[in-house]
Design an enzyme around this catalytic site. Structure first.
Site, mmCIF file in Angstrom:
data_model
loop_
_atom_site.group_PDB
_atom_site.id
_atom_site.type_symbol
_atom_site.label_atom_id
_atom_site.label_comp_id
_atom_site.label_asym_id
_atom_site.label_seq_id
_atom_site.Cartn_x
_atom_site.Cartn_y
_atom_site.Cartn_z
ATOM 1 N N GLY A 35 9.497 -12.850 -1.576
ATOM 2 C CA GLY A 35 9.483 -11.753 -0.312
ATOM 3 C C GLY A 35 8.711 -12.623 0.845
ATOM 4 C CG ASP A 36 4.427 -13.252 -0.077
ATOM 5 O OD1 ASP A 36 4.685 -12.094 0.443
ATOM 6 O OD2 ASP A 36 3.871 -13.426 -1.003
ATOM 7 C CB ALA B 155 5.134 -15.508 -3.949
HETATM 8 O O1 RIB Z 1 3.720 -11.345 -3.157
HETATM 9 C C1 RIB Z 1 3.265 -12.101 -4.226
HETATM 10 C C2 RIB Z 1 1.680 -11.747 -4.158
HETATM 11 O O2 RIB Z 1 1.369 -10.208 -4.317
HETATM 12 C C3 RIB Z 1 1.190 -12.691 -5.321
HETATM 13 O O3 RIB Z 1 0.739 -13.843 -5.108
HETATM 14 C C4 RIB Z 1 -0.185 -11.761 -5.564
HETATM 15 O O4 RIB Z 1 -1.270 -12.388 -5.119
HETATM 16 C C5 RIB Z 1 0.278 -10.443 -4.720
HETATM 17 O O5 RIB Z 1 -0.683 -10.547 -3.678
#
Ligand code: RIB
Length: 305
Positions: free
Chosen positions: A250-251, A248
């Site tokens: 990148g998120d 995560a």
């Molecule tokens: O970017 C990470 C996410 O990718 C994780 O939280 C997992 O759920 C997948 O969707």
């Protein structure tokens, strides 16, 4: 400042292992955690922790994971009133392994996420009237993401599109979104160049510009971030942190970028916000728990520029 996130929500089952298993191999891991994840959900929580008013539009199943995830996400000050409970499919699940070098491998069972469609687009449209930014990823059907992107464009809401997980995209996507933020492997799938440095990232960005997107931001993890909106090109060095889990990151990057853009910061500054947010996410285990808070992001940027 309001951000609408249209995307996936999962329960993540994450195992910490000495190395990622090979095909056919059985390994002993060290520990595991069960925490909320999903690219859309992670971006929503990170944007809220960084100070945005966040509306999340998504889908969970009518099951215990869905209930648990929604309770935790709502407690993060994310508005989940537009998350539908789907009677047909179960809540999305991600099975994740993280090795000693903080690298990960992820299998996603989409479940209810893959039922996102016109109904969800209509609910999202209702949230866009006072929004500054719409954040998209593609763990939900691309067609639905594209539909809401087109509506956002008509309403002058900036669209930040994370092409993750990687898949080739129709030209319409590039012509509709304002920002595209691939990582190295996503860049390779989109344009056939695996960028290792600024020059390779510049070449990849030029192809993406030709396809119609103005702002290209290429996330190269520990190699830094290249940004290019034709008028302004630049490179942001990575922040120095002790990384233990890259899930995560990148998120978190996209949330940092989105909050800074929504606040009217220039692109060079917004990319730094993304890089700092992503770096902080690697210092903690799990997806949602690792998302950065504004105070720690500002502290890291004060310390390292
Ligand atoms: O970017 C990470 C996410 O990718 C994780 O939280 C997992 O759920 C997948 O969707």
């Amino acid at each position: 400042m309001k951000i609408v996130v249209f995307g996936s929500i999962n329960m993540d089952l994450t195992a910490y292992v000495p190395k990622l298993p090979l095909p056919g191999e059985t390994l002993f891991g060290d520990s595991y955690i069960t925490v909320p994840g999903g690219k859309g959900n992670n971006q929503a929580v990170a944007a809220a922790r960084l100070g945005a008013d966040v509306q999340f539009v998504g889908r969970v199943g009518d099951d215990i994971f869905g209930q648990q995830v929604l309770k935790i996400v709502a407690a993060e000050n994310v508005n989940v009133s537009q998350v539908a409970v789907d009677k047909e499919k179960r809540t999305g699940l991600a099975v994740i392994s993280v090795d000693k070098n903080a690298e990960n491998a992820i299998t996603v069972i989409s479940g209810a996420n893959w039922r996102m469609g016109e109904e969800d687009v209509a609910r999202a449209e209702g949230c866009l009237s006072d929004a500054d930014v719409l954040m998209l990823q593609i763990e939900v059907p691309l067609q639905a993401s594209l539909q809401i992107a087109e509506i956002a464009k008509r309403k002058n809401v900036k669209v930040i599109f994370d092409p993750a997980p990687a898949t080739p995209l129709p030209d319409k996507v590039y012509q509709t979104v304002d920002f595209i933020t691939p990582n190295e492997t996503e860049t390779e799938i989109l344009v056939g160049i695996l960028p290792h440095n600024k020059e390779e990232a510049r070449q990849a960005a030029a192809i993406l510009h030709q396809r119609g997107v103005n702002n290209v931001i290429i996330k190269m993890g520990a190699r830094g971030v290249y940004y290019d909106n034709v008028d302004q090109k630049g490179f942001v060095q990575p922040y120095t942190v002790k990384a233990i889990d890259s899930v995560a990151a990148g998120d978190a990057f996209n949330a940092g970028l989105a909050v800074a853009i929504a606040e009217g910061k220039p692109i060079a500054e917004a990319v730094k916000w993304g890089a700092a947010a992503g770096a902080i996410a690697t210092t903690r285990k799990g997806a949602l728990p690792a998302m950065p808070y504004r105070a720690e992001l500002e502290k890291l940027m004060r310390e390292q520029g």
